[in-house]
Write a protein that holds these residues in place. Structure first.
Motif, PDB file in Angstrom:
ATOM      1  N   ARG A   7       0.827  -1.203   0.000  1.00  0.00           N
ATOM      2  CA  ARG A   7       0.000   0.000   0.000  1.00  0.00           C
ATOM      3  C   ARG A   7       0.864   1.257   0.000  1.00  0.00           C
ATOM      4  O   ARG A   7       0.606   2.215  -0.745  1.00  0.00           O
ATOM      5  N   TYR A  10       6.201  13.284  -2.711  1.00  0.00           N
ATOM      6  CA  TYR A  10       6.851  12.035  -3.103  1.00  0.00           C
ATOM      7  C   TYR A  10       7.898  11.626  -2.072  1.00  0.00           C
ATOM      8  O   TYR A  10       7.973  10.461  -1.665  1.00  0.00           O
ATOM      9  N   GLN A  46      11.914  15.756  -7.461  1.00  0.00           N
ATOM     10  CA  GLN A  46      10.553  15.309  -7.204  1.00  0.00           C
ATOM     11  C   GLN A  46       9.912  16.175  -6.121  1.00  0.00           C
ATOM     12  O   GLN A  46      10.582  16.903  -5.396  1.00  0.00           O
ATOM     13  N   ARG A  58       2.501   1.703  -3.453  1.00  0.00           N
ATOM     14  CA  ARG A  58       1.587   2.268  -4.449  1.00  0.00           C
ATOM     15  C   ARG A  58       1.425   3.772  -4.251  1.00  0.00           C
ATOM     16  O   ARG A  58       1.379   4.548  -5.214  1.00  0.00           O
ATOM     17  N   SER A  59       1.313   4.171  -2.983  1.00  0.00           N
ATOM     18  CA  SER A  59       1.185   5.592  -2.697  1.00  0.00           C
ATOM     19  C   SER A  59       2.429   6.364  -3.152  1.00  0.00           C
ATOM     20  O   SER A  59       2.320   7.483  -3.688  1.00  0.00           O
ATOM     21  N   LYS A  60       3.601   5.771  -2.967  1.00  0.00           N
ATOM     22  CA  LYS A  60       4.834   6.406  -3.423  1.00  0.00           C
ATOM     23  C   LYS A  60       4.884   6.501  -4.939  1.00  0.00           C
ATOM     24  O   LYS A  60       5.286   7.533  -5.504  1.00  0.00           O
ATOM     25  N   SER A  61       4.462   5.445  -5.628  1.00  0.00           N
ATOM     26  CA  SER A  61       4.524   5.421  -7.091  1.00  0.00           C
ATOM     27  C   SER A  61       3.569   6.434  -7.720  1.00  0.00           C
ATOM     28  O   SER A  61       3.868   7.021  -8.768  1.00  0.00           O
ATOM     29  N   LYS A  62       2.419   6.658  -7.079  1.00  0.00           N
ATOM     30  CA  LYS A  62       1.452   7.623  -7.628  1.00  0.00           C
ATOM     31  C   LYS A  62       1.989   9.051  -7.595  1.00  0.00           C
ATOM     32  O   LYS A  62       1.598   9.885  -8.420  1.00  0.00           O
ATOM     33  N   LYS A  63       2.874   9.315  -6.642  1.00  0.00           N
ATOM     34  CA  LYS A  63       3.399  10.678  -6.494  1.00  0.00           C
ATOM     35  C   LYS A  63       4.679  10.899  -7.296  1.00  0.00           C
ATOM     36  O   LYS A  63       5.210  12.015  -7.306  1.00  0.00           O
ATOM     37  N   TYR A  64       5.159   9.850  -7.956  1.00  0.00           N
ATOM     38  CA  TYR A  64       6.382   9.984  -8.751  1.00  0.00           C
ATOM     39  C   TYR A  64       6.034  10.500 -10.138  1.00  0.00           C
ATOM     40  O   TYR A  64       5.146   9.968 -10.818  1.00  0.00           O
TER      41      TYR A  64
END
Length: 391
Positions: free
Chosen positions: A216, A236, A232, A219-225
């Motif tokens: 989880r 992120y 960045q 996924r949260s990290k990847s959405k902000k990349y």
């Protein structure tokens, strides 16, 4: 040698200076490695002398303490010598050719470049990186040791902050009353380990338990990349830090479990026998790699050998071949698959598969098959190669 660790409390500008020192140490290590690649026959002392050349050529390298630069070159030579050793002994597989560091997290000072305060609650880094005086937080009391016993000081960066590690030249061995007992341990995945008496320790599976939360956070990290964006966003980096903190927590849980269990095993027995497993080869099985890594068998073995050295107990690593196949009662070979969890022999021996293996491991350990003691902690706990412990 002891490694004492305390957390650093400092100002944001001091943390930035620590990051600069870590980057400089990484730069010097990589430059020393490149110098070895481009010049045939370069040795350890030539790499140390090359640090002076780098300090004269690059002003930011000159800011770092001279012994810290030499320590970075020593790290490069450690990787080179390990490669030479693997080639000399014809280690199967890849020989570990030295690689350039991309993400270093520490810088090491030797006997200069730092100074402890009188109460040992602050440390001042005296090189030209402008780190200055920082506070030390922790339960360790550094006043127990003379200042000459501090051989090295490291600054280590982790997800939850910066730490200072002190390498102290002190003997922490303790004398304990003998327990007049021995134990054989067989590690596994269903249970973390099983001894020769049938006692089993549950496998904590820290990574498996935290995997849902890790996914989880990932996924949260990847959405902000945002691709091709430099730098960045702050969101992120905050998400990346939350993800790293979860990984750090799991690794600390695994270490805490290994330390407590190893100390309990060593203090309760005079002789501890375990399998000499090659974990790096076992994780090549991609069906079991995650479970094997999550179990932390190698870390458990390292702490077994450390506490064996500390308390003067004998630790014996035996070859793992046929420990699960041979019958602990009569010695006959009983082939079985991994799914077969019960050992049944014609002699009437019916045992749990892991308990049978633990008995075989103990038998091999008592006959001193394998190597005793630990390469990392010395040979004080080892015994003569032809001596029989059962006698």
């Amino acid at each position: 040698m002891l490694v004492l660790e305390m957390k650093i409390q400092a100002k944001p500008t001091q943390y930035d200076a620590m990051d600069e020192a870590i980057r400089t140490a990484q730069f010097i290590r990589n430059k020393a490695l490149r110098y070895w690649m481009d010049n045939k026959g370069v040795g350890k002392y030539q790499l140390s002398a090359y640090c002076k050349v780098l300090a004269a050529e690059f002003p930011f390298a000159h800011k770092l303490n001279s012994m810290a630069r030499q320590s970075s070159a020593d790290r490069a030579w450690a990787a080179i010598s390990r490669f030479y050793q693997n080639c000399k002994h014809k280690t199967p597989g890849k020989k570990g050719f030295p690689k350039f560091k991309k993400h270093s997290r520490s810088v090491e000072y030797k006997t200069t470049g730092w100074k402890l305060s009188e109460n040992r609650k602050q440390i001042t880094f005296t090189d030209h990186n402008n780190i200055g005086r920082v506070k030390l937080k922790g339960t360790r009391d550094l006043n127990w040791y003379d200042i000459k016993q501090f051989k090295r000081v490291r600054i280590v960066r982790r997800a939850d902050g910066y730490y200072s590690q002190f390498l102290v030249d002190a003997d922490n061995r303790e004398r304990v009353e003998p327990s007049y007992s021995e134990i054989g341990l067989d590690v596994g995945l269903n249970y973390f380990c099983t001894d020769d008496k049938g006692n089993q320790i549950e496998n904590p599976r820290f990574y498996r338990r935290g995997e849902k939360a890790l996914n989880r956070l990932n996924r949260s990290k990847s959405k902000k990349y945002v691709k091709s964006k430099k730098p960045q966003s702050k969101n992120y980096h905050q998400a990346r830090k939350r993800y790293a903190l979860k990984h750090l927590k799991i690794s600390r849980q695994r270490k805490d479990h290994a330390v407590k269990l190893a100390r309990c095993v060593i203090t309760s027995n005079d002789v501890v026998a375990y399998e000499d497993l090659r974990i790096a080869k076992m994780v090549k099985n991609h069906n079991l790699a995650k479970s094997i890594t999550d179990a932390g068998w190698y870390q458990f073995r390292v702490w077994l050998e450390y506490f064996g050295y500390k308390f003067g107990k004998v630790t014996v690593a035996v070859p793992p071949q046929y420990t699960s196949v041979n019958c602990s009662g009569c010695g006959a070979k009983v082939t079985k698959t991994l799914s077969t969890r019960t050992h049944k022999c014609k002699c009437g021996c019916v045992l749990d598969r892991d308990e049978n293996a633990a008995r075989n491991i103990l038998s091999l350990g008592l006959s001193t098959v394998g190597h005793t003691g630990s390469k990392a902690w010395g040979d004080e706990t080892s015994i003569l190669a032809d001596e029989n412990l059962s006698g």
